[in-house]
Scaffold this motif. Structure first.
Motif, PDB file in Angstrom:
ATOM      1  N   VAL A  34       0.812  -1.096   0.062  1.00  9.24           N
ATOM      2  CA  VAL A  34       0.081   0.026   0.052  1.00  9.24           C
ATOM      3  C   VAL A  34       0.896   1.106  -0.125  1.00  9.24           C
ATOM      4  O   VAL A  34       1.785   1.197   0.777  1.00  9.24           O
ATOM      5  CB  VAL A  34      -0.959   0.048   1.126  1.00  9.24           C
ATOM      6  CG1 VAL A  34      -1.906   1.478   1.404  1.00  9.24           C
ATOM      7  CG2 VAL A  34      -1.716  -1.165   1.288  1.00  9.24           C
ATOM      8  N   VAL A  35       0.430   2.412  -1.017  1.00 12.10           N
ATOM      9  CA  VAL A  35       1.402   3.457  -0.841  1.00 12.10           C
ATOM     10  C   VAL A  35       0.308   4.331  -0.026  1.00 12.10           C
ATOM     11  O   VAL A  35      -0.413   4.929  -0.413  1.00 12.10           O
ATOM     12  CB  VAL A  35       1.395   3.898  -2.195  1.00 12.10           C
ATOM     13  CG1 VAL A  35       2.096   5.304  -2.281  1.00 12.10           C
ATOM     14  CG2 VAL A  35       2.276   3.156  -3.208  1.00 12.10           C
ATOM     15  N   VAL A  36       0.937   4.644   1.165  1.00 11.17           N
ATOM     16  CA  VAL A  36       0.202   5.398   2.426  1.00 11.17           C
ATOM     17  C   VAL A  36       0.481   6.797   1.864  1.00 11.17           C
ATOM     18  O   VAL A  36      -0.532   7.607   2.061  1.00 11.17           O
ATOM     19  CB  VAL A  36       0.798   5.060   3.580  1.00 11.17           C
ATOM     20  CG1 VAL A  36       0.162   5.849   4.653  1.00 11.17           C
ATOM     21  CG2 VAL A  36       0.469   3.671   4.043  1.00 11.17           C
ATOM     22  N   HIS A  45      10.817  11.756  -6.165  1.00 11.55           N
ATOM     23  CA  HIS A  45       9.473  11.285  -5.991  1.00 11.55           C
ATOM     24  C   HIS A  45       9.910  10.592  -4.332  1.00 11.55           C
ATOM     25  O   HIS A  45      10.782   9.923  -4.175  1.00 11.55           O
ATOM     26  CB  HIS A  45       9.335  10.174  -6.780  1.00 11.55           C
ATOM     27  CG  HIS A  45       9.325  10.618  -8.312  1.00 11.55           C
ATOM     28  ND1 HIS A  45       8.328  11.183  -8.794  1.00 11.55           N
ATOM     29  CD2 HIS A  45      10.311  10.825  -9.131  1.00 11.55           C
ATOM     30  CE1 HIS A  45       8.603  11.645 -10.107  1.00 11.55           C
ATOM     31  NE2 HIS A  45       9.764  11.324 -10.320  1.00 11.55           N
ATOM     32  N   ILE A  46       8.916  10.540  -3.572  1.00 14.23           N
ATOM     33  CA  ILE A  46       9.044   9.868  -2.164  1.00 14.23           C
ATOM     34  C   ILE A  46       7.707   8.924  -1.958  1.00 14.23           C
ATOM     35  O   ILE A  46       6.601   9.636  -2.242  1.00 14.23           O
ATOM     36  CB  ILE A  46       9.264  11.018  -1.253  1.00 14.23           C
ATOM     37  CG1 ILE A  46      10.409  11.764  -1.535  1.00 14.23           C
ATOM     38  CG2 ILE A  46       9.249  10.316   0.285  1.00 14.23           C
ATOM     39  CD1 ILE A  46      10.731  13.010  -0.435  1.00 14.23           C
ATOM     40  N   TRP A  47       8.068   7.812  -1.641  1.00 20.20           N
ATOM     41  CA  TRP A  47       6.811   7.010  -1.544  1.00 20.20           C
ATOM     42  C   TRP A  47       6.934   6.676  -0.031  1.00 20.20           C
ATOM     43  O   TRP A  47       8.041   6.110   0.257  1.00 20.20           O
ATOM     44  CB  TRP A  47       6.836   5.882  -2.306  1.00 20.20           C
ATOM     45  CG  TRP A  47       6.635   6.201  -3.705  1.00 20.20           C
ATOM     46  CD1 TRP A  47       5.402   6.045  -4.425  1.00 20.20           C
ATOM     47  CD2 TRP A  47       7.736   6.190  -4.846  1.00 20.20           C
ATOM     48  NE1 TRP A  47       5.719   6.260  -5.881  1.00 20.20           N
ATOM     49  CE2 TRP A  47       6.946   6.175  -6.001  1.00 20.20           C
ATOM     50  CE3 TRP A  47       8.827   6.494  -4.538  1.00 20.20           C
ATOM     51  CZ2 TRP A  47       7.784   6.498  -7.226  1.00 20.20           C
ATOM     52  CZ3 TRP A  47       9.566   6.703  -6.065  1.00 20.20           C
ATOM     53  CH2 TRP A  47       8.836   6.726  -6.966  1.00 20.20           C
ATOM     54  N   ASP A  48       5.840   6.386   0.869  1.00 17.98           N
ATOM     55  CA  ASP A  48       5.799   5.736   2.091  1.00 17.98           C
ATOM     56  C   ASP A  48       4.726   4.777   1.799  1.00 17.98           C
ATOM     57  O   ASP A  48       3.690   4.701   1.420  1.00 17.98           O
ATOM     58  CB  ASP A  48       5.172   6.690   3.176  1.00 17.98           C
ATOM     59  CG  ASP A  48       5.944   8.025   3.812  1.00 17.98           C
ATOM     60  OD1 ASP A  48       7.054   7.814   3.664  1.00 17.98           O
ATOM     61  OD2 ASP A  48       5.315   8.933   4.218  1.00 17.98           O
ATOM     62  N   VAL A  49       5.345   3.486   2.013  1.00 18.62           N
ATOM     63  CA  VAL A  49       4.603   2.357   1.674  1.00 18.62           C
ATOM     64  C   VAL A  49       4.610   1.187   2.962  1.00 18.62           C
ATOM     65  O   VAL A  49       5.557   1.525   4.096  1.00 18.62           O
ATOM     66  CB  VAL A  49       5.519   1.317   0.625  1.00 18.62           C
ATOM     67  CG1 VAL A  49       5.658   2.296  -0.823  1.00 18.62           C
ATOM     68  CG2 VAL A  49       7.070   1.073   0.843  1.00 18.62           C
ATOM     69  N   LEU A  50       3.516   0.507   2.877  1.00 17.02           N
ATOM     70  CA  LEU A  50       3.504  -0.641   4.101  1.00 17.02           C
ATOM     71  C   LEU A  50       3.273  -1.906   3.018  1.00 17.02           C
ATOM     72  O   LEU A  50       2.675  -2.094   2.252  1.00 17.02           O
ATOM     73  CB  LEU A  50       2.196  -0.344   4.488  1.00 17.02           C
ATOM     74  CG  LEU A  50       1.770  -1.215   5.802  1.00 17.02           C
ATOM     75  CD1 LEU A  50       2.799  -1.133   6.827  1.00 17.02           C
ATOM     76  CD2 LEU A  50       0.402  -0.901   6.407  1.00 17.02           C
TER      77      LEU A  50
END
Length: 73
Positions: A34-36, A45-50
């Motif tokens: 999941v891209v939070v 580009h910055i992605w916070d992922v779970l």
């Protein structure tokens, strides 16, 4: 499930090899990761992922960065 923050720059070429790798990785793991949060300033580009440990372990170390998201318990 583990958290990670991913950073990819697009400084000289667009998309960069790193940004393209992340997009392919997200596609591969689309059912499990999941891209939070996602943000971009145009050249980065910055992605916070779970996601599951197996997915997070595939992320190359040079794409991981420290963040409040990734360090939250």
């Amino acid at each position: 499930m583990r958290k990670a923050t991913i950073f990819a720059g697009d400084f000289d070429e667009s998309p960069s090899k790193d940004a393209a790798w992340v997009r392919q990785w997200l596609e591969k793991w689309s059912a499990d990761v999941v891209v939070v949060h996602y943000s971009t300033g145009g050249w980065e580009h910055i992605w916070d992922v779970l996601g599951p440990e197996a997915a997070i372990d595939e992320i190359p170390a040079h794409l991981l960065c420290t963040s409040e998201w990734a360090s939250e318990g």
